[in-house]
Design an enzyme around this catalytic site. Structure first.
Site, mmCIF file in Angstrom:
data_model
loop_
_atom_site.group_PDB
_atom_site.id
_atom_site.type_symbol
_atom_site.label_atom_id
_atom_site.label_comp_id
_atom_site.label_asym_id
_atom_site.label_seq_id
_atom_site.Cartn_x
_atom_site.Cartn_y
_atom_site.Cartn_z
ATOM 1 C CE LYS A 299 -3.954 -2.110 2.376
ATOM 2 N NZ LYS A 299 -4.811 -1.989 3.561
ATOM 3 C CE1 TYR B 123 -9.319 -2.739 -0.670
ATOM 4 C CE2 TYR B 123 -8.579 -1.022 -2.168
ATOM 5 C CZ TYR B 123 -8.299 -2.046 -1.279
ATOM 6 O OH TYR B 123 -6.996 -2.385 -1.008
ATOM 7 C CG PHE C 264 -13.920 1.195 6.188
ATOM 8 C CD1 PHE C 264 -13.369 0.683 5.026
ATOM 9 C CD2 PHE C 264 -14.694 0.356 6.975
ATOM 10 C CE1 PHE C 264 -13.570 -0.631 4.644
ATOM 11 C CE2 PHE C 264 -14.905 -0.971 6.607
ATOM 12 C CZ PHE C 264 -14.345 -1.458 5.440
ATOM 13 N NE ARG D 253 -6.806 -13.139 5.306
ATOM 14 C CZ ARG D 253 -7.037 -11.845 5.083
ATOM 15 N NH1 ARG D 253 -6.619 -11.282 3.963
ATOM 16 N NH2 ARG D 253 -7.669 -11.116 5.961
ATOM 17 C CB THR E 92 -7.038 -5.800 9.797
ATOM 18 O OG1 THR E 92 -7.379 -6.857 8.887
ATOM 19 C CG2 THR E 92 -7.357 -4.468 9.158
ATOM 20 C CG ASN F 198 -3.443 -2.481 6.979
ATOM 21 O OD1 ASN F 198 -3.213 -2.356 5.783
ATOM 22 N ND2 ASN F 198 -4.551 -3.027 7.438
ATOM 23 C CG HIS G 193 -5.477 -6.130 -0.230
ATOM 24 N ND1 HIS G 193 -6.724 -6.115 0.324
ATOM 25 C CD2 HIS G 193 -5.532 -6.997 -1.278
ATOM 26 C CE1 HIS G 193 -7.518 -6.938 -0.354
ATOM 27 N NE2 HIS G 193 -6.816 -7.475 -1.337
ATOM 28 C CD GLU H 220 -8.672 -9.388 -3.657
ATOM 29 O OE1 GLU H 220 -9.489 -8.940 -2.837
ATOM 30 O OE2 GLU H 220 -7.530 -9.785 -3.326
#
Length: 140
Positions: A11, A51, A59, A87, A93, A114, A117, A128
């Site tokens: 990110k 998203y 959010f 993950r 998260t 964070n 993703h 995705e």
């Protein structure tokens, strides 16, 4: 077990701090192979589309704004059980709840910023990956 693929996004908070190499080193050390990768800046429309599942959540607009605030690195990772493995190495998260040594515990600035993703299921991983990559852009 056959190899599975998952999508990873580094990110804007992490690319801004030049953490791509450090994050990729953790992914590869965990046994994930990077089989496609590109750096890009998401348009507002791309971020909204990617998203869209969150569009009714409070959010959503902040997420879209954050994800368009700087470049991201999108990549396809491959390994046996790649979704779960990715993950696990990403961590929770909320970085305050993430295990020591995970990407989010080590690099995240906040629950919003964070650093990474990752797909949450093999089915979503397929969708995705197809959002960002054509088949001829993926090694193997």
């Amino acid at each position: 077990m056959t190899a599975e693929r998952t999508l990873s996004i580094i990110k804007p908070d992490a690319t801004r701090r030049h953490l791509t190499g450090a994050i990729n080193a953790l992914l590869e050390k965990a046994g994930l192979r990077i089989i496609a990768q590109k750096r890009l800046r998401l348009s507002r429309q791309q971020a909204e589309d990617f998203y869209a599942v969150h569009k009714d959540r409070p959010f959503y607009q902040d997420l879209v704004a954050f994800m368009t605030s700087g470049p991201v690195v999108v990549q396809v990772l491959e390994a046996a059980d790649a979704v779960a493995l990715n993950r696990r190495i990403m961590g929770a998260t909320n970085p305050a709840e993430a295990d020591e040594g995970t990407i989010r515990k080590t690099f995240a600035e906040s629950i919003e910023a964070n650093s990474v993703h990752g797909s949450d299921s093999p089915e979503n991983a397929g969708q995705e990956i197809a959002f960002f990559f054509s088949d001829d852009e993926i090694d193997g």
